[in-house]
Design an enzyme around this catalytic site. Structure first.
Site, PDB file in Angstrom:
ATOM      1  N   SER A   1      -6.600  -3.713   0.997  1.00 19.75           N
ATOM      2  CA  SER A   1      -7.168  -5.056   0.842  1.00 19.75           C
ATOM      3  C   SER A   1      -6.104  -6.070   1.249  1.00 19.75           C
ATOM      4  CB  SER A   1      -7.562  -5.297  -0.625  1.00 19.75           C
ATOM      5  OG  SER A   1      -8.419  -4.285  -1.107  1.00 19.75           O
ATOM      6  N   GLU A   2      -5.811  -6.121   2.542  1.00 18.66           N
ATOM      7  CA  GLU A   2      -4.664  -6.932   2.990  1.00 18.66           C
ATOM      8  C   GLU A   2      -4.858  -8.427   2.739  1.00 18.66           C
ATOM      9  OE1 GLU A   2      -5.964  -4.512   4.888  1.00 18.66           O
ATOM     10  OE2 GLU A   2      -4.345  -3.046   4.874  1.00 18.66           O
TER      11      GLU A   2
ATOM     12  N   HIS B   1      -1.501  -0.229  16.819  1.00 20.84           N
ATOM     13  CA  HIS B   1      -0.347   0.085  15.967  1.00 20.84           C
ATOM     14  C   HIS B   1       0.978  -0.208  16.663  1.00 20.84           C
ATOM     15  CE1 HIS B   1      -3.355   2.002  13.485  1.00 20.84           C
ATOM     16  NE2 HIS B   1      -2.463   2.233  12.545  1.00 20.84           N
TER      17      HIS B   1
ATOM     18  N   GLN C   1       2.280  -2.266   6.029  1.00 23.30           N
ATOM     19  CA  GLN C   1       2.703  -0.975   6.599  1.00 23.30           C
ATOM     20  C   GLN C   1       2.771  -1.001   8.122  1.00 23.30           C
ATOM     21  OE1 GLN C   1      -0.362   1.694   5.206  1.00 23.30           O
ATOM     22  NE2 GLN C   1       0.889   2.434   3.513  1.00 23.30           N
TER      23      GLN C   1
ATOM     24  N   GLU D   1       0.852  -1.187   0.000  1.00 15.57           N
ATOM     25  CA  GLU D   1       0.000   0.000   0.000  1.00 15.57           C
ATOM     26  C   GLU D   1       0.889   1.239   0.000  1.00 15.57           C
ATOM     27  OE1 GLU D   1      -2.631  -0.617   3.377  1.00 15.57           O
ATOM     28  OE2 GLU D   1      -3.179  -2.571   2.605  1.00 15.57           O
TER      29      GLU D   1
ATOM     30  N   PRO E   1      -5.873  -8.736   9.470  1.00 11.98           N
ATOM     31  CA  PRO E   1      -6.892  -8.874   8.413  1.00 11.98           C
ATOM     32  C   PRO E   1      -6.483  -9.890   7.342  1.00 11.98           C
ATOM     33  CG  PRO E   1      -6.329  -6.552   8.743  1.00 11.98           C
ATOM     34  CD  PRO E   1      -5.449  -7.353   9.646  1.00 11.98           C
TER      35      PRO E   1
END
Ligand SMILES: Cc1ncc(C[n+]2csc(CCOP(=O)(O)OP(=O)(O)O)c2C)c(N)n1
Ligand SMILES: [Mg+2]
Lengths: 336, 327
Positions: free
Chosen positions: B59-60, B130, B82, B31, B89
């Site tokens: 759209s992982e 994160h 990332q 991405e 996901p």
């Protein structure tokens, strides 16, 4: 005339909320640079009409799910700026007691099921809440806010289908600001978003997301339909973020947005537009508008002072809140 | 071989370029690959074009899955995540598909896919979604994992991962991603399954996983002034694991402290601890200690964030404890 007065009051309320969000957002870079806010934030500047227009159509017991760019949704749903700033500063008085920060702001008592760090993740939660309202026969509605970037995430598409099949009282609000970080939506989409939503069997509509009144009107229709048992809807709101993807993008140019495009959208500021419209229509004077602005400013000052005066959570409280019921040495400490 | 100073991510970028230039079947999928905020894919699209450097929507799951299919058709994809939590996901495609297919298909296919997992164990207010350090999740599924912490090792292990005929995840520890160091210009692969003694010492082996190695080395220098000598051992390759190197170090010192950024329960530190208990019991002078993150999402606020992760204060306390045992 009474109706007109109600409409004017509503518009003024929307103006003030948008202004509050704008000022809340504009403060962040300075607070980050001063080390008062930890990390980075995703500013909502430019998109205020969407959150405010939609939430103005909601009741206090309706719920929203939000995104990484969530401050606007949270404030529009009635969150206090002081407790929101406090969360961004990691203070105990913040909505999440300093555990969540910018990307996880939530207050279930206000129907705010949370900002979210994972793109698309809030949508199934909105469907789940709406399905619960439906099962209990409660006249409540759930709204899922998400960006254009979420539209290609599997879980979001699964959620659109479920909402349509179950006819649950949910409104999907896609804030199409045309970019997901640096990726232009036109590069990763072969057909229009509204058409995709309609193909699931949802009532889908495209809205000018820079016009708070237009958003509000569309949201009122969708919310009324949902409340009346008419099922789920989808609003695609065309909008733009005036700043970078997040505050870390300040002073950098990744070159994904032409400068004249940014400038053209900035000229369409939704707050200026609504303030000017109200003035042009004689709904309020320049002086009244200035008073409203000053009151928002005072609110922000009060909010900042509250957040700054608040305490940080005690270090040994890090392990609180993991479970409804804790057991000995659970959750495990990292060092014991 | 000439060496220049690069950051760890620049070294990885060089690895991608050199390998992609060598083998036209290598494609890079991620991405925001055109304008990466951290620079890992900088310039790739100009060098290799959009057919080989593929900018994905968010759209992982599909990202991981197309890499598997492409690999079955003969490509060698590099897939960049990332944020560490974006593995989740994609988990069905990683665990149910990529990790299992070669075995389930009776060896009909290999899957030469490289997963680049950025920002592992991030700090400073990235909060619960994160900051994950999820290497144990992939290890548990049997996916090979490496975790370099210097630019030199990052280049060599990235190239090794790309050349390996199995899925390999390259974890980039957040606190090491910006580190600078000398990197040879030519392409080179470091072997998988080889750890390194970063500092020899007689009293305690500190097994430092990922970015912890840097502050552990600093703490070891401090402790040396008090007469306690830590040996700092870095696994670098988590699966395959350099068991010999690990057992040799702990065999020498008789004391082990494992410092890992993953969760405690069923974590990588627990695995190393079990291995030492099984294979090194007779040489141990003290109980094995683990310093891990607590079993909670990383809290946002600074003070409680620090409570949840290993640090020098916790290491010193652990060293005191194991040094009470005189073998
Ligand atoms: C599932 C997932 N993938 C990737 C990311 C990293 N990421 C954070 S925000 C973002 C872009 C989101 O774009 P959009 O949904 O359009 O929202 P906007 O930022 O424009 O408000 C990305 C890729 C993430 N948080 N979650
Ligand atoms: Mg967007």
């Amino acid at each position: 005339m009474a109706d007109n007065r109600a409409a004017i009051d509503r518009d003024i309320a929307m103006y003030r909320r948008m202004r509050l969000i704008r000022r809340f957002e504009e403060w962040q870079p300075a607070l980050i640079d001063a080390g008062e806010i930890i990390g980075h934030t995703h500013q909502y500047i430019g998109q205020e009409a969407v959150a405010v227009g939609v939430c103005q159509a909601l009741n206090a017991d309706d719920v929203v799910t939000s995104t990484h760019r969530g401050h606007g949704h949270v404030l529009a749903k009635g969150a206090d700026a002081g407790r929101s700033f406090a969360e961004l500063m990691g203070k105990e008085t913040g909505y999440n007691k300093g555990r969540g920060g910018s990307m996880h702001l939530a207050d279930l008592s206000l129907g705010i099921y949370g900002a979210n760090g994972i793109v698309g993740a809030g949508a199934p939660m909105a469907v789940g809440a709406a399905a619960t309202f439906q099962r209990r026969g409660e006249p409540r509605v759930a709204v899922a806010f998400f960006g254009d970037g979420a539209i290609n995430q599997g879980v979001l598409l699964e959620s659109l289908n479920l909402a349509a099949v179950w006819r649950v009282p949910v409104v999907f609000v896609c804030e199409n600001n045309q970019y997901a970080v640096t990726t232009a939506i036109r590069d990763v989409l072969a057909a229009p978003i509204v058409g995709r939503a309609a193909s699931f069997g949802l009532a889908a509509e495209a809205v000018d997301g820079m016009d708070a009144r237009a958003v509000h009107n569309a949201a009122e229709r969708a919310v009324a339909r949902a409340r009346a048992g008419g099922g789920a809807s989808f609003l695609e709101c065309a909008t733009y973020r005036f700043e970078g993807h997040f505050t870390a993008e300040r002073g950098k140019d990744f070159g994904y947005r032409p400068a004249d495009e940014v400038a053209a959208w900035r000229r369409r500021c939704p707050i200026v537009a609504l303030g000017d419209a109200l003035q042009g229509e004689g709904a309020w004077t320049a002086a009244e508008r200035a008073t409203a602005d000053a009151e928002v400013e005072a609110e922000i000052e009060r909010a900042l002072a509250f957040a700054r005066a608040s305490a940080y959570p005690p270090a040994d409280s890090a392990h609180d809140f993991m479970y409804a019921r804790s057991y000995p040495e659970t959750p495990a400490r990292g060092w014991e | 071989m000439a060496a220049r100073t690069l950051t760890l991510l620049q070294a990885m970028n060089e690895a991608f370029r050199q390998e992609m230039a060598r083998d036209p079947e290598i494609v890079y999928v991620g991405e925001d690959v055109r304008a990466p905020a951290r620079g890992e894919s900088a310039g790739l699209i100009d060098a290799f074009g959009p057919a080989r450097v593929i900018d994905m929507p968010i759209s992982e799951a599909a990202m991981a899955g197309v890499a598997t299919g492409a690999a079955m058709a003969g490509a060698r994809p590099i897939v960049a995540f990332q944020v560490t939590s974006l593995l989740f996901p994609a988990f069905d495609q990683l665990v149910n598909q990529a990790a299992k297919l070669p075995h389930m298909l009776g060896g009909q296919t290999h899957l030469p896919v490289t997963y680049i997992v950025l920002g592992s164990g991030a700090r400073d207010g990235r909060a619960g979604q994160h900051s994950d350090a999820p290497h144990a999740h992939l290890l548990h599924a049997g996916i090979k994992c490496v975790m370099p912490t210097t630019p030199h090792d990052a280049k060599g292990l990235t190239i090794a991962a790309i050349r390996e005929d199995d899925p390999v995840a390259v974890f980039v520890p957040a606190l090491a991603a910006g580190r600078q160091g000398p990197v040879p210009e030519d392409a080179y692969a470091l072997p998988l399954g080889r750890g390194a003694v970063r500092r020899p010492g007689r009293d305690v082996s500190v097994i430092a996983v990922g970015h912890h190695v840097h502050w552990v080395l600093a703490a070891a220098a401090e402790l040396a002034k008090t007469g306690i000598e830590l040996e700092v051992w870095e696994p670098l390759s988590l699966l395959p694991l350099d068991r010999e190197g690990l057992l040799a170090s702990v065999g020498r010192t008789g004391r082990a402290i494992i410092v890992d950024d993953g969760n405690r329960t069923c974590g990588f530190a627990g695995e190393l601890s079990a291995l030492l208990a099984e294979r090194c019991f007779g040489r141990l002078k003290a109980p094995i200690k683990r310093l891990t993150r607590s079993d909670i999402p990383i809290p946002y606020s600074r003070g409680i964030e620090q409570t949840a992760v290993p640090d020098a204060g916790k290491l010193k306390a652990a060293v005191e404890q194991v040094m009470q045992w005189r073998g």
